[in-house]
Every structure is written in structure tokens, then in C-alpha cells.
Scaffold this motif. Structure first.
Motif, PDB file in Angstrom:
ATOM      1  N   ILE A  82      36.465  21.640 -32.218  1.00 10.08           N
ATOM      2  CA  ILE A  82      35.597  22.800 -32.408  1.00 10.08           C
ATOM      3  C   ILE A  82      34.774  22.985 -31.130  1.00 10.08           C
ATOM      4  CG2 ILE A  82      33.787  23.864 -33.810  1.00 10.08           C
ATOM      5  CD1 ILE A  82      36.290  23.336 -35.414  1.00 10.08           C
ATOM      6  N   PHE A  83      34.893  24.173 -30.518  1.00  9.47           N
ATOM      7  CA  PHE A  83      34.111  24.505 -29.336  1.00  9.47           C
ATOM      8  C   PHE A  83      32.787  25.103 -29.786  1.00  9.47           C
ATOM      9  CE2 PHE A  83      32.583  27.757 -26.436  1.00  9.47           C
ATOM     10  CZ  PHE A  83      32.531  27.068 -25.228  1.00  9.47           C
ATOM     11  N   VAL A  84      31.685  24.634 -29.178  1.00 12.47           N
ATOM     12  CA  VAL A  84      30.347  25.113 -29.536  1.00 12.47           C
ATOM     13  C   VAL A  84      29.602  25.504 -28.265  1.00 12.47           C
ATOM     14  CG1 VAL A  84      28.233  24.622 -30.815  1.00 12.47           C
ATOM     15  CG2 VAL A  84      30.339  23.401 -31.406  1.00 12.47           C
ATOM     16  N   ASP A  85      29.034  26.700 -28.274  1.00 13.55           N
ATOM     17  CA  ASP A  85      28.204  27.216 -27.185  1.00 13.55           C
ATOM     18  C   ASP A  85      26.778  27.258 -27.717  1.00 13.55           C
ATOM     19  OD1 ASP A  85      26.881  28.678 -25.259  1.00 13.55           O
ATOM     20  OD2 ASP A  85      28.220  30.417 -25.341  1.00 13.55           O
ATOM     21  N   LEU A  86      25.934  26.317 -27.271  1.00 13.87           N
ATOM     22  CA  LEU A  86      24.584  26.211 -27.821  1.00 13.87           C
ATOM     23  C   LEU A  86      23.551  26.153 -26.705  1.00 13.87           C
ATOM     24  CD1 LEU A  86      23.475  23.001 -27.546  1.00 13.87           C
ATOM     25  CD2 LEU A  86      25.281  22.659 -29.220  1.00 13.87           C
ATOM     26  N   ALA A  87      22.272  26.154 -27.084  1.00 10.60           N
ATOM     27  CA  ALA A  87      21.202  26.156 -26.082  1.00 10.60           C
ATOM     28  C   ALA A  87      20.045  25.285 -26.532  1.00 10.60           C
ATOM     29  CB  ALA A  87      20.718  27.577 -25.832  1.00 10.60           C
ATOM     30  N   ARG A  88      19.359  24.719 -25.532  1.00 12.65           N
ATOM     31  CA  ARG A  88      18.097  24.010 -25.732  1.00 12.65           C
ATOM     32  C   ARG A  88      17.177  24.386 -24.580  1.00 12.65           C
ATOM     33  NH1 ARG A  88      16.766  18.229 -24.198  1.00 12.65           N
ATOM     34  NH2 ARG A  88      14.948  19.465 -23.615  1.00 12.65           N
ATOM     35  N   ASP A  89      15.912  23.929 -24.618  1.00 11.20           N
ATOM     36  CA  ASP A  89      14.986  24.182 -23.526  1.00 11.20           C
ATOM     37  C   ASP A  89      15.433  23.419 -22.281  1.00 11.20           C
ATOM     38  OD1 ASP A  89      13.401  25.786 -25.085  1.00 11.20           O
ATOM     39  OD2 ASP A  89      12.061  24.165 -25.688  1.00 11.20           O
ATOM     40  N   PHE A  90      15.311  24.066 -21.115  1.00 17.21           N
ATOM     41  CA  PHE A  90      15.676  23.399 -19.866  1.00 17.21           C
ATOM     42  C   PHE A  90      14.620  22.383 -19.454  1.00 17.21           C
ATOM     43  CE2 PHE A  90      15.686  23.252 -15.143  1.00 17.21           C
ATOM     44  CZ  PHE A  90      16.939  22.677 -14.981  1.00 17.21           C
ATOM     45  N   ASP A  91      13.339  22.738 -19.661  1.00 20.54           N
ATOM     46  CA  ASP A  91      12.262  21.794 -19.361  1.00 20.54           C
ATOM     47  C   ASP A  91      12.464  20.512 -20.149  1.00 20.54           C
ATOM     48  OD1 ASP A  91      11.120  23.602 -17.688  1.00 20.54           O
ATOM     49  OD2 ASP A  91       9.510  24.205 -19.065  1.00 20.54           O
ATOM     50  N   SER A  92      12.191  19.397 -19.497  1.00 22.28           N
ATOM     51  CA  SER A  92      12.313  18.058 -20.096  1.00 22.28           C
ATOM     52  C   SER A  92      13.753  17.693 -20.454  1.00 22.28           C
ATOM     53  CB  SER A  92      11.421  17.899 -21.338  1.00 22.28           C
ATOM     54  OG  SER A  92      11.969  18.558 -22.472  1.00 22.28           O
ATOM     55  N   SER A  93      14.706  18.442 -19.913  1.00 21.59           N
ATOM     56  CA  SER A  93      16.109  18.074 -20.112  1.00 21.59           C
ATOM     57  C   SER A  93      16.506  17.042 -19.052  1.00 21.59           C
ATOM     58  CB  SER A  93      17.019  19.299 -20.008  1.00 21.59           C
ATOM     59  OG  SER A  93      17.039  19.809 -18.686  1.00 21.59           O
ATOM     60  N   VAL A  94      17.503  16.243 -19.367  1.00 19.87           N
ATOM     61  CA  VAL A  94      18.011  15.270 -18.402  1.00 19.87           C
ATOM     62  C   VAL A  94      18.549  16.000 -17.168  1.00 19.87           C
ATOM     63  CG1 VAL A  94      19.778  13.496 -18.003  1.00 19.87           C
ATOM     64  CG2 VAL A  94      18.511  13.541 -20.167  1.00 19.87           C
ATOM     65  N   LEU A  95      19.222  17.128 -17.398  1.00 18.28           N
ATOM     66  CA  LEU A  95      19.791  17.870 -16.272  1.00 18.28           C
ATOM     67  C   LEU A  95      18.713  18.343 -15.308  1.00 18.28           C
ATOM     68  CD1 LEU A  95      22.412  19.021 -15.023  1.00 18.28           C
ATOM     69  CD2 LEU A  95      21.904  21.157 -16.228  1.00 18.28           C
ATOM     70  N   SER A  96      17.540  18.726 -15.816  1.00 12.92           N
ATOM     71  CA  SER A  96      16.464  19.198 -14.929  1.00 12.92           C
ATOM     72  C   SER A  96      16.049  18.097 -13.951  1.00 12.92           C
ATOM     73  CB  SER A  96      15.259  19.670 -15.750  1.00 12.92           C
ATOM     74  OG  SER A  96      14.631  18.580 -16.412  1.00 12.92           O
ATOM     75  N   ILE A  97      16.066  16.855 -14.400  1.00 16.20           N
ATOM     76  CA  ILE A  97      15.687  15.731 -13.544  1.00 16.20           C
ATOM     77  C   ILE A  97      16.814  15.397 -12.567  1.00 16.20           C
ATOM     78  CG2 ILE A  97      15.171  13.249 -13.572  1.00 16.20           C
ATOM     79  CD1 ILE A  97      13.633  13.795 -16.195  1.00 16.20           C
ATOM     80  N   ILE A  98      18.048  15.440 -13.040  1.00 16.12           N
ATOM     81  CA  ILE A  98      19.190  15.191 -12.153  1.00 16.12           C
ATOM     82  C   ILE A  98      19.226  16.231 -11.036  1.00 16.12           C
ATOM     83  CG2 ILE A  98      21.713  15.131 -12.020  1.00 16.12           C
ATOM     84  CD1 ILE A  98      21.676  14.052 -14.909  1.00 16.12           C
ATOM     85  N   ASN A  99      19.042  17.500 -11.410  1.00 11.83           N
ATOM     86  CA  ASN A  99      19.053  18.575 -10.409  1.00 11.83           C
ATOM     87  C   ASN A  99      17.932  18.398  -9.379  1.00 11.83           C
ATOM     88  OD1 ASN A  99      21.200  19.704 -11.699  1.00 11.83           O
ATOM     89  ND2 ASN A  99      20.157  21.542 -12.391  1.00 11.83           N
ATOM     90  N   LYS A 100      16.753  18.018  -9.863  1.00 13.82           N
ATOM     91  CA  LYS A 100      15.609  17.841  -8.978  1.00 13.82           C
ATOM     92  C   LYS A 100      15.871  16.766  -7.929  1.00 13.82           C
ATOM     93  CE  LYS A 100      11.766  17.542 -11.207  1.00 13.82           C
ATOM     94  NZ  LYS A 100      10.609  16.941 -11.929  1.00 13.82           N
ATOM     95  N   ASN A 101      16.705  15.797  -8.297  1.00 11.23           N
ATOM     96  CA  ASN A 101      17.018  14.694  -7.390  1.00 11.23           C
ATOM     97  C   ASN A 101      18.381  14.846  -6.722  1.00 11.23           C
ATOM     98  OD1 ASN A 101      14.756  12.530  -7.665  1.00 11.23           O
ATOM     99  ND2 ASN A 101      15.125  13.251  -9.748  1.00 11.23           N
ATOM    100  N   ASN A 102      18.892  16.085  -6.758  1.00 18.93           N
ATOM    101  CA  ASN A 102      20.147  16.423  -6.060  1.00 18.93           C
ATOM    102  C   ASN A 102      21.347  15.622  -6.556  1.00 18.93           C
ATOM    103  OD1 ASN A 102      17.923  16.426  -3.402  1.00 18.93           O
ATOM    104  ND2 ASN A 102      18.851  18.319  -4.125  1.00 18.93           N
ATOM    105  N   GLY A 103      21.318  15.268  -7.833  1.00  9.93           N
ATOM    106  CA  GLY A 103      22.458  14.567  -8.412  1.00  9.93           C
ATOM    107  C   GLY A 103      23.528  15.541  -8.876  1.00  9.93           C
ATOM    108  N   ILE A 104      24.716  15.020  -9.088  1.00 13.72           N
ATOM    109  CA  ILE A 104      25.848  15.806  -9.566  1.00 13.72           C
ATOM    110  C   ILE A 104      26.359  15.165 -10.850  1.00 13.72           C
ATOM    111  CG2 ILE A 104      28.190  16.616  -9.066  1.00 13.72           C
ATOM    112  CD1 ILE A 104      27.467  16.347  -6.075  1.00 13.72           C
ATOM    113  N   VAL A 105      26.414  15.939 -11.922  1.00 10.42           N
ATOM    114  CA  VAL A 105      26.915  15.422 -13.186  1.00 10.42           C
ATOM    115  C   VAL A 105      28.442  15.462 -13.192  1.00 10.42           C
ATOM    116  CG1 VAL A 105      26.966  15.736 -15.688  1.00 10.42           C
ATOM    117  CG2 VAL A 105      24.853  16.183 -14.427  1.00 10.42           C
TER     118      VAL A 105
END
Length: 219
Positions: A82-105
Motif C-alpha cells: 500500500i502506497f501512502v502519501d502523508l505529511a507531518r511538521d517539518f520542524d523537529s523532524s529528523v530530516l530537518s537536522i540532517i539537512n542542516k548538517n548537509n547529510g544525505i539520506v
């Protein structure tokens, strides 16, 4: 000659419990594999494209009803998943911290209240990233290793044929489509199909074995 930098890139694998995320409440043992993450920072929105089982989706649907997930934009069946397209807040997300530190997921997944992340990041950024993650999540396990890109990547034809074979159940047991039928679907001869499939399988198995040996050496 160009000077080389002293900034090695590392592969960081994290197992975390993210308290301020829907994944903390996803206590299902069916894996939710994240296909892509797209931030809309001006809207404070993180769009999450995921695939899971029907059982996993029912848990996600309940989390939306309970207010743990901000929005579900779309759901559809994709083969056995089952494919799901969902959303959460960007603030306090793990991705926001990875991006801030120039990481690549590279990839991430959720199961039983846990998140697994595989990230490429410069070595000198790791401690800062972990410190910031520690403010929003409980880090259960960390593994840091050298990033050695694997060679023998799939060609465009190998990737295309392997993907179509997988989507049409060629690797299922019992098979949903035979090699002759798959060859007809692709418009190629059966011998050409087998050639591409065997090449792709050989490369994937070789990559898996090399990666396993490297992981055993690290341990």
C-alpha cells in the motif's frame, strides 16, 4: 593538480525513537519503507512517501484519526503493498537536522516505534548532528563506517527489466508470470531477458556479499 580535502564522508546508521513523530506510535511489526521525503519549509510541512502492508496502513490510518499524522493526501495499492502519501511538521523532524548538517539520506524505515536511518555525512559534522538529534529523539544504536561506493551498478536496461520482472511477480513463489510471457511484455527475446536478469542478479548478489563482508570486518 587540484588539492584533495581532508573531509572524509561516512555512512551513519541510526536506530532512534523519535518522541515527536507518528513513528513513535507506530507499534506494528510490519515495516514502513520510506520512498522519499520532500520538505516544504515555507509551509512547515514534510511530505512522506511510504509503502507498507495493508496491516501497516490500517495502523497509519488510525494514527491520522488520532491526530498523530498531520495529513494523508493519497493512498493506493501497489502490487502487494500500500502506497501512502502523508505529511507531518517539518520542524523537529529528523530530516530537518540532517539537512542542516548537509547529510544525505540513503534510506529510512519505521517499525515497532523505531526509526532506522542510513545517512551519508561528512565526518566533522557527525557529532553536531548527533547532539541535535539527541534533543528530539532517543538514540538507541549508532554505527559509523567508511563509505565505500559499490561498483558494478545496474545498467539502465538491467534496472528496467529487473523492475518490470519484480512488479509482475516474476520473483514470487509461485511465479505470477513466466519468462516467455515477460519477454513478450518487454518486446525482447527470452534469451535476452535471461541474460539481463542474470547479469542484474549477479551484480546485486555481489554487492550484498561485499557489503556483508565489510560489516563483519567492522564488527
Amino acid at each position: 593538480m587540484r588539492n584533495f580535502s581532508n573531509y572524509p564522508i561516512k555512512l551513519v546508521t541510526l536506530h532512534i525513537i523519535h518522541e515527536n513523530c507518528w513513528s513513535r506510535y507506530y507499534l506494528n511489526d510490519d515495516l514502513v519503507k520510506i520512498l522519499d521525503l520532500i520538505p516544504y519549509m515555507e509551509k512547515n510541512l514534510l511530505r512522506v512517501f511510504a509503502i507498507t502492508s495493508e496491516k501497516g496502513y490500517k495502523t497509519i490510518e488510525k494514527l491520522k484519526f488520532d491526530g498523530k499524522i498531520k495529513e494523508i493526501f493519497n493512498v493506493y495499492r501497489n502490487g502487494n503493498g500500500i502506497f501512502v502519501d502523508l505529511a507531518r511538521d517539518f520542524d523537529s523532524s529528523v530530516l530537518s537536522i540532517i539537512n542542516k548538517n548537509n547529510g544525505i539520506v540513503l534510506n529510512t524505515a519505521k517499525y515497532e516505534g523505531m526509526e532506522i536511518w542510513n545517512i551519508l555525512i561528512y565526518e566533522h559534522k557527525i557529532n553536531r548532528m548527533l547532539k541535535e538529534l539527541d534533543e528530539i529523539a532517543q538514540i538507541e544504536k549508532i554505527k559509523i563506517s567508511d563509505h565505500i561506493p559499490l561498483t558494478n551498478t545496474l545498467s539502465d536496461n538491467e534496472l528496467k527489466i529487473l523492475s518490470i520482472a519484480y512488479e509482475n511477480g516474476y520473483f514470487d513463489y509461485p511465479r505470477k508470470i513466466k519468462s516467455g510471457e515477460l519477454a513478450n511484455l518487454l518486446g525482447i527475446s527470452q534469451s535476452t531477458l535471461i541474460y539481463y536478469l542474470r547479469n542484474a542478479e549477479r551484480k546485486i548478489i555481489g554487492q550484498f556479499l561485499r557489503k556483508s563482508r565489510m560489516e563483519q570486518t567492522d564488527e
